[in-house]
Design an enzyme around this catalytic site. Structure first.
Site, PDB file in Angstrom:
ATOM      1  N   CYS A   1      11.895   4.357   2.963  1.00  0.00           N
ATOM      2  CA  CYS A   1      12.161   5.928   2.639  1.00  0.00           C
ATOM      3  C   CYS A   1      12.705   6.377   3.822  1.00  0.00           C
ATOM      4  CB  CYS A   1      10.767   6.334   2.225  1.00  0.00           C
ATOM      5  SG  CYS A   1       9.649   6.052   3.762  1.00  0.00           S
TER       6      CYS A   1
ATOM      7  N   ALA B   1       0.870  -1.221   0.074  1.00  0.00           N
ATOM      8  CA  ALA B   1      -0.018   0.121  -0.022  1.00  0.00           C
ATOM      9  C   ALA B   1       0.689   1.221   0.034  1.00  0.00           C
ATOM     10  CB  ALA B   1      -0.818   0.081   1.240  1.00  0.00           C
ATOM     11  N   PRO B   2       0.499   2.301  -0.670  1.00  0.00           N
ATOM     12  CA  PRO B   2      -0.930   2.469  -1.246  1.00  0.00           C
ATOM     13  C   PRO B   2      -0.972   2.107  -2.846  1.00  0.00           C
ATOM     14  CG  PRO B   2       0.259   4.534  -1.467  1.00  0.00           C
ATOM     15  CD  PRO B   2       0.930   3.610  -0.648  1.00  0.00           C
TER      16      PRO B   2
END
Length: 446
Positions: free
Chosen positions: A379, A258-259
């Site tokens: 990230c 996701a997303p």
């Protein structure tokens, strides 16, 4: 919406974020939808919320000499909001900023509070804010100047040295351009660029993905092609799909999907031919992946809810040709777009996440076939979540190694970056004006 109301909306969002009542990007979106704001008001609201939040600790340093007593949280945020505009924005004169702050104080707290706010802001205007040079310790000064928690700056300096840490902290204060990925089975990047330019957009080609476009000006969210042809995605995130090295017909696992940006990118790289099994911990988020695939007209994605640490109970060993583990992480690479994160995370959070990342790698590793490739990405810019996880995994799994072709597969622009090591690529936000991002690629030995 009048500017005064925009400032009131900004103050309400800041107070909620400050009290732990929500994430700034979600609250801004709610406000935009609720009041159907025009583009001018959207820009102002976004600037006021992100700007004030991004520089919260700096604004506290500026305010400290002028407020010696405890004040209510909303009054403190109101003062931050006003000083942010006075110090960092040039469009509105100080007297107008002070007038609107005083009116807001009167509306929310009565005459005595409005007099207090007026006195503080007039003092700030008259005397000016304190200099960062008054802080002797360079790490503490960098933390205050760039509004990062001191523990985090110390960590950045320990991992990468002062100069890289400083560049990263400074870049985290500035916006970046929106980038989108073109749905390549429907439209070429060149045709998309031509259409956008004809419609008045200023765009340029991404250097990290053959499907990426950087939007320099123009509201891409309101373009007619947006829903079915474009996916908003940072260039660093697009690089993951590029590095999956997929081909049509492959059997692929996306363990934390996701997303769905990376999942749909992989499907596009496979020309919508093969199978992608996509998982997320939450059913609601797995549904987002399916909806994104449907919007883009992609049929090979099956999205389900599951803790990916349980996937060995579902699949036989050596099932997949490719595996993507875009692991849950601290998000310390995306502080420009989500400034709340830097005030919420702790060193303990990072350590806990590194444990989860290791568990996920351990769980999905047996599911890759011999000769298959596994991409690990996050990230974040924290070594404990990236290089240390990779080293530990390789120590425990002699059947795996870093893919020898990883570095030569990277775009040329990445091959000389400071963050490229034997463990993978650490992109810093100051490198290519992307998010801070880490990725590497393993291969399972025969």
């Amino acid at each position: 919406m009048a500017q005064k109301t925009v400032r009131e909306a900004a103050l309400n969002i800041l107070v909620r974020v400050g009290q732990g009542g929500g994430y700034s990007h979600l609250l801004i979106q709610q406000e935009i939808k609720k009041d159907d704001l025009n583009q001018k008001d959207v820009s102002l609201l976004t600037e006021l919320v992100y700007g004030t939040l991004q520089r919260r600790d700096t604004l506290a340093f500026f305010l400290k000499p002028f407020v010696r007593k405890r004040v209510k949280p909303w009054v403190r945020w109101l003062l931050y909001l006003a000083i942010y505009q006075m110090h960092y924005l040039e469009r509105v004169p100080d007297h107008a900023i002070i007038y609107e702050a005083v009116e807001l104080a009167k509306k929310k707290g009565g005459k005595s509070l409005s007099s207090f706010v007026n006195g503080v802001l007039r003092n700030v205007q008259r005397k000016g804010v304190p200099s960062f040079e008054s802080i002797e310790d360079p790490v503490k000064r960098l933390a205050v100047e760039t509004s990062h928690p001191e523990w985090l700056v110390k960590r950045f300096v320990k991992w990468y040295g002062f100069d890289i840490a400083r560049s990263m902290c400074l870049r985290n204060l500035h916006d970046k351009d929106v980038s989108v990925r073109v749905q390549s089975t429907k439209m070429s990047r060149e045709d998309a660029i031509k259409r956008l330019e004809e419609d008045g957009f200023e765009v340029k080609r991404s250097r990290l993905s053959s499907q990426g476009i950087i939007v320099k000006s123009g509201n891409i969210f309101r373009h007619p092609l947006f829903k079915e042809h474009f996916t908003v995605q940072d260039e660093s995130s697009m690089l993951v799909g590029e590095m999956m090295d997929v081909e049509p017909g492959m059997f692929v696992l996306d363990a934390c999907s996701a997303p769905g940006g990376k999942t749909t990118h992989i499907a596009e790289k496979m020309k919508d031919n093969g199978e992608i099994h996509a998982y997320d911990l939450h059913a609601k988020k797995a549904k987002l992946v399916e909806e994104k695939a449907e919007d883009l007209g992609l049929s090979i994605i099956t999205a389900k809810a599951a803790d990916s640490r349980t996937l060995p109970d579902i699949y036989e060993k050596e099932t997949f040709d490719r595996i993507l583990l875009d692991a849950p992480c601290s998000g310390l690479g995306v502080l420009r777009g989500k400034p709340d994160i830097k005030y919420q995370k702790s060193a303990e959070d990072v350590t806990n996440l590194a444990g989860i990342q290791t568990d996920l790698l351990e769980a999905v590793a047996p599911l890759l076939r011999t000769g298959g490739k596994l991409v690990y990405s996050t990230c974040t810019v924290d070594k404990e979540e990236n290089e240390h996880v990779i080293q530990q995994f390789l120590n425990n799994h002699p059947e795996y190694k870093i893919d020898p072709s990883f570095q030569e597969s990277l775009p040329v622009v990445c091959r000389e970056l400071n963050g490229l090591s034997q463990w993978g690529l650490q992109l810093f936000p100051q490198d290519l004006d992307t998010d801070g991002f880490f990725l590497t690629r393993f291969i399972k030995k025969s």
